[in-house]
Design a protein around this motif. Structure first.
Motif, PDB file in Angstrom:
ATOM      1  N   LEU A 146       0.836  -1.201   0.000  1.00  0.00           N
ATOM      2  CA  LEU A 146       0.000   0.000   0.000  1.00  0.00           C
ATOM      3  C   LEU A 146       0.872   1.252   0.000  1.00  0.00           C
ATOM      4  O   LEU A 146       0.449   2.329   0.424  1.00  0.00           O
ATOM      5  N   GLN A 214     -14.243  -0.563  10.025  1.00  0.00           N
ATOM      6  CA  GLN A 214     -14.002   0.245   8.847  1.00  0.00           C
ATOM      7  C   GLN A 214     -14.694  -0.382   7.647  1.00  0.00           C
ATOM      8  O   GLN A 214     -14.916  -1.602   7.612  1.00  0.00           O
ATOM      9  N   ALA A 289     -10.624   9.582   0.948  1.00  0.00           N
ATOM     10  CA  ALA A 289     -10.706   8.885  -0.336  1.00  0.00           C
ATOM     11  C   ALA A 289      -9.617   9.379  -1.284  1.00  0.00           C
ATOM     12  O   ALA A 289      -8.819  10.259  -0.931  1.00  0.00           O
ATOM     13  N   VAL A 296       0.576   1.530  -5.848  1.00  0.00           N
ATOM     14  CA  VAL A 296      -0.292   0.492  -5.258  1.00  0.00           C
ATOM     15  C   VAL A 296      -0.819  -0.434  -6.353  1.00  0.00           C
ATOM     16  O   VAL A 296      -0.822  -1.656  -6.203  1.00  0.00           O
ATOM     17  N   ALA A 311     -10.561   4.792  -4.379  1.00  0.00           N
ATOM     18  CA  ALA A 311     -10.759   4.061  -3.127  1.00  0.00           C
ATOM     19  C   ALA A 311     -11.230   5.041  -2.065  1.00  0.00           C
ATOM     20  O   ALA A 311     -11.012   6.254  -2.173  1.00  0.00           O
ATOM     21  N   PHE A 312     -11.918   4.497  -1.066  1.00  0.00           N
ATOM     22  CA  PHE A 312     -12.327   5.344   0.058  1.00  0.00           C
ATOM     23  C   PHE A 312     -12.347   4.501   1.320  1.00  0.00           C
ATOM     24  O   PHE A 312     -12.402   3.259   1.264  1.00  0.00           O
TER      25      PHE A 312
END
Ligand code: 2NL
Length: 345
Positions: A146, A214, A289, A296, A311-312
């Motif tokens: 990541l 999450q 986000a 990545v 992404a968020f």
């Protein structure tokens, strides 16, 4: 009175009385009275003494017939009483299906599960797949892939519980997305929503918890843009805080997205005028986000010249606290039934 008349009289009396009988107890008394050793036939027997010999067999026959007739009255009445008892029982035991049922105490899913499932429903409706993964993760999937290499300063904010040097409790659900990207081998588009429990080294207080929930979303495809992300974020805002909400994006930083944004939603309490909930600003920060960082995508096998992604990440507790006016995050985890029962649907 001759014998015949006497027998007829007894039969008539028996019929009259027996057909009126309502209980087994009375029926037994009647049997004793008519057919018993000290019953009415004793008198008849006395009459026999006065009869000439040749008439006695005929008399015996008539007497037996009379006894049989009376026995049949008794049998019939016994049957009638038994039927009446059964009928009464059936009537008493009839179930009135229109009576209100007994209320019993129904539980409900935890409020964090309710909020999670509400968001899941929204995304299932937009064609997303719900994905889950392990809470014990490897460093490589939680950080390295990541764009968070060892000694990256952003790792400080995501310190966690380590099982070994390389295994840890995940700090976000992003490793589920990493696993999905690796599974697809960099070839297929992805549209997933990843809810779950995550962990961070933190000192617990009203707004911090070392364990929380999450929901992350990831879309990877050709031609994915910031416009797609904005539309999706607006849908979340309206689903979670009611129709008519607006969103505002502020530049931010996450190692795994570029560009990155903080997402504010117009205040659901004052509709943007300014109140104590939005601290007078009219806006509430609810999630982060961005567009997936090329590093990545590449680290998990996607050609970043061909694929883009957005992404968020949503904190479920934060959404629930804002939506329901909960002022201490620790309320979610105490299992106090007085708290939990407030969220019955
Ligand atoms: C926040 C911010 C975020 C992500 C999570 C993500 C995952 C992959 C790739 C890129 Cl696999 N990004 N996740 C992206 C932006 C923000 O969460 O404040 N969460 C509570």
């Amino acid at each position: 009175m001759n014998v015949n008349e006497r027998l007829e009289a007894i039969k008539n009396e028996a019929q009259e009385q027996i057909t009126l009988i309502k209980s087994m107890h009375e029926l037994n008394d009647a049997k004793a009275k008519f057919l018993g050793k000290k019953g009415l036939f004793q008198d008849v027997m006395k009459l026999m003494k006065d009869l000439p010999n040749e008439e006695r067999p005929k008399f015996g026959k008539l007497t037996n017939e009379a006894k049989q007739v009376i026995q049949s009255y008794l049998d019939e009445q016994r049957k009638a009483i038994e039927d009446a008892v059964i009928k009464e029982q059936l009537e008493k035991e009839t179930i009135d299906v229109t009576l209100p049922g007994k209320a019993f105490n129904m539980g409900q899913t935890h409020i964090l599960t309710q909020v999670t499932e509400e968001i899941e429903d929204l995304f299932i409706g937009m064609g997303y797949e719900i994905m889950e993964g392990p809470e014990v993760e490897i460093d490589e999937y939680n950080f390295e892939k990541l764009n968070l290499p060892k000694d990256h300063p952003a790792r400080d904010m995501q310190d966690t519980f380590y099982i070994t040097e390389d295994t840890l409790l995940r700090t976000h659900t992003s490793p589920v997305q990493v696993r999905t990207m690796l599974d697809k081998g960099g070839k297929e588009p992805i549209k997933i929503l990843c809810p779950g429990k995550v962990y961070r080294r933190d000192d617990d207080d009203a707004t911090h918890s070392h364990q929380f929930m999450q929901i992350e979303g990831l879309v990877v495809d050709e031609q994915v843009s910031m416009a797609d992300l904005k539309g999706t974020l607006l849908a979340i805002a309206n689903k979670m805080f009611g129709e008519g909400r607006n969103i505002r994006l502020r530049p931010s930083y996450f190692p795994f997205t570029e560009p990155s944004v903080e997402v504010d939603i117009s205040c659901h309490n004052c509709n943007g005028k300014g109140c104590n909930i939005c601290k007078g600003t009219g806006w509430i920060e609810v999630l982060g986000a961005g567009l997936v960082n090329n590093n990545v995508l590449e680290a998990s096998g996607y050609d970043s010249t061909k694929y883009q992604g957005f992404a968020f990440g949503i904190g479920v507790e934060r959404i629930a606290m804002l939506k329901y006016g909960i002022n201490d995050i620790r309320q979610f985890y105490t299992n106090d039934i007085r708290f939990i029962d407030q969220f019955k649907k």
